[in-house]
Write an enzyme that holds these catalytic residues in place. Structure first.
Site, PDB file in Angstrom:
ATOM      1  N   HIS A   1      -7.160  -5.311  -1.946  1.00  0.00           N
ATOM      2  CA  HIS A   1      -6.013  -4.522  -1.530  1.00  0.00           C
ATOM      3  C   HIS A   1      -5.129  -5.234  -0.511  1.00  0.00           C
ATOM      4  O   HIS A   1      -3.907  -5.093  -0.523  1.00  0.00           O
ATOM      5  CB  HIS A   1      -6.506  -3.195  -0.935  1.00  0.00           C
ATOM      6  CG  HIS A   1      -5.413  -2.232  -0.606  1.00  0.00           C
ATOM      7  ND1 HIS A   1      -4.601  -1.666  -1.556  1.00  0.00           N
ATOM      8  CD2 HIS A   1      -4.984  -1.735   0.601  1.00  0.00           C
ATOM      9  CE1 HIS A   1      -3.726  -0.846  -0.988  1.00  0.00           C
ATOM     10  NE2 HIS A   1      -3.950  -0.871   0.321  1.00  0.00           N
TER      11      HIS A   1
ATOM     12  N   ASP B   1      -9.047  -4.292  -6.108  1.00  0.00           N
ATOM     13  CA  ASP B   1      -8.538  -3.344  -5.112  1.00  0.00           C
ATOM     14  C   ASP B   1      -9.343  -2.050  -5.183  1.00  0.00           C
ATOM     15  O   ASP B   1      -9.298  -1.321  -6.174  1.00  0.00           O
ATOM     16  CB  ASP B   1      -7.058  -3.055  -5.396  1.00  0.00           C
ATOM     17  CG  ASP B   1      -6.384  -2.281  -4.272  1.00  0.00           C
ATOM     18  OD1 ASP B   1      -7.084  -1.615  -3.491  1.00  0.00           O
ATOM     19  OD2 ASP B   1      -5.141  -2.339  -4.199  1.00  0.00           O
TER      20      ASP B   1
ATOM     21  N   SER C   1       0.832  -1.197   0.000  1.00  0.00           N
ATOM     22  CA  SER C   1       0.000   0.000   0.000  1.00  0.00           C
ATOM     23  C   SER C   1       0.877   1.261   0.000  1.00  0.00           C
ATOM     24  O   SER C   1       1.671   1.458  -0.902  1.00  0.00           O
ATOM     25  CB  SER C   1      -0.968  -0.046   1.186  1.00  0.00           C
ATOM     26  OG  SER C   1      -1.955   0.949   1.090  1.00  0.00           O
TER      27      SER C   1
END
Length: 311
Positions: free
Chosen positions: A260, A228, A182
């Site tokens: 994600h 995601d 991320s």
């Protein structure tokens, strides 16, 4: 296939790639996993001596089973790095092979994402270390740190590993890589942009407000996830990949039907291709080229793009 271009700004190893190129071609014929010999003969002062084809190879010849396994061939240990013992990041955990009989190892620093701790990427530590790397998963100075800060902290962690950590003698300081999830993935792009001497970067479902990475000179594997909704591939992983120079060794892997958080728990696809990318570019180990070129396919992969053959 895209045309192959030189990479004048990337550091090169002091061993002859011409030794391994013909062997690589043989290894790819029929999809067989032939390993390059450990040495070749060369004349030196009128004598024939053995010259290592690649002094950075570590471990046995790889197979699909070996890179999909939860543990590789190296026995490992781990140690905790207290926040009070370092500067530039908030401590972490080091995972490392216990034996240096084959020589020193490349090193990888891994950052978690926004609001997360190192526990979210901890599974990668032993997985990668057991394949022949020294790995540090870090905690960031603040769980709210943005990608650029996480990139700086990844570099601080590598500097600590190679400069003053208890495992520094196990590491080849010229063979370093960064990864992250991320905002940590965005941080790995920032780190690669800041330090072109790195040998590999792997953003995992990366998030960053910067979309143009045309100045990156580090071989980069971008891993995105089809479903995601936090860092949609259309606005993050895909533009990251396409903005990287066409002349760069790069690849884009999109996880099929994944979200994600897919890289935050054991994931065979993430591990398999991360190991292959790190081996290929941190260790210059062309035995792993077979898993990256030609482009891999399978039910776990929604899309894969590359710049094969790799330089």
């Amino acid at each position: 296939m895209p045309a192959l271009h030189p990479h004048p700004t990337r550091s090169r190893r002091p061993w002859p790639r011409l030794v391994t190129r013909p062997l690589l071609a043989l290894a790819l014929v029929g999809g067989s996993a032939l390993a390059a010999p450990a040495a070749t003969a060369a004349p030196v002062d009128g004598r024939t001596v053995a010259v290592a084809a690649n002094p950075y190879e570590r471990g046995p010849a790889p197979t699909t089973a070996s890179i999909e396994a939860t543990r590789g061939p190296f026995a490992i240990a781990q140690s905790t790095v207290a926040a009070s013992a370092v500067s530039g990041f908030r401590g972490g955990t080091i995972y490392y092979p216990t034996s240096t009989a084959e020589g020193t190892f490349g090193a990888v620093a891994i950052s978690p994402g926004y609001t997360a701790s190192q526990s979210s990427v901890a599974w990668l530590g032993p997985r990668l270390a057991s394949q022949g790397f020294v790995v540090i998963t870090i905690d960031t100075l603040s769980v709210y740190d943005q990608p650029a800060s996480r990139g700086t902290q990844l570099l601080a962690a590598l500097d600590y590993l190679t400069g003053s950590s208890a495992v520094r003698t196990r590491i080849d300081r010229t063979r370093l890589a960064v990864m992250g999830h991320s905002m940590g993935g965005g941080g790995s792009l920032s780190a690669a942009n800041t330090r072109p001497a790195l040998q590999a970067a792997i953003p995992l479902t990366g998030w960053h407000t910067v979309k143009n990475w045309s100045s990156v000179r580090v071989p980069t594997l971008v891993i995105g996830a089809e479903n995601d909704s936090t860092a949609p591939v259309a606005s993050h992983s895909e533009p990251f990949y396409t903005s990287l120079p066409a002349s760069l060794d790069k690849a884009y892997l999109e996880l099929n039907a994944a979200g994600h958080s897919a890289p935050t728990s054991p994931n065979v696809t993430v591990a398999k291709y991360s190991i292959s990318w790190l081996k290929r570019f941190v260790d210059d180990d062309t035995r792993y080229e077979q898993f990256l070129c030609p482009a891999p396919r399978g039910s776990a992969i929604q899309e894969y793009r590359d710049t094969c053959p790799h330089s």
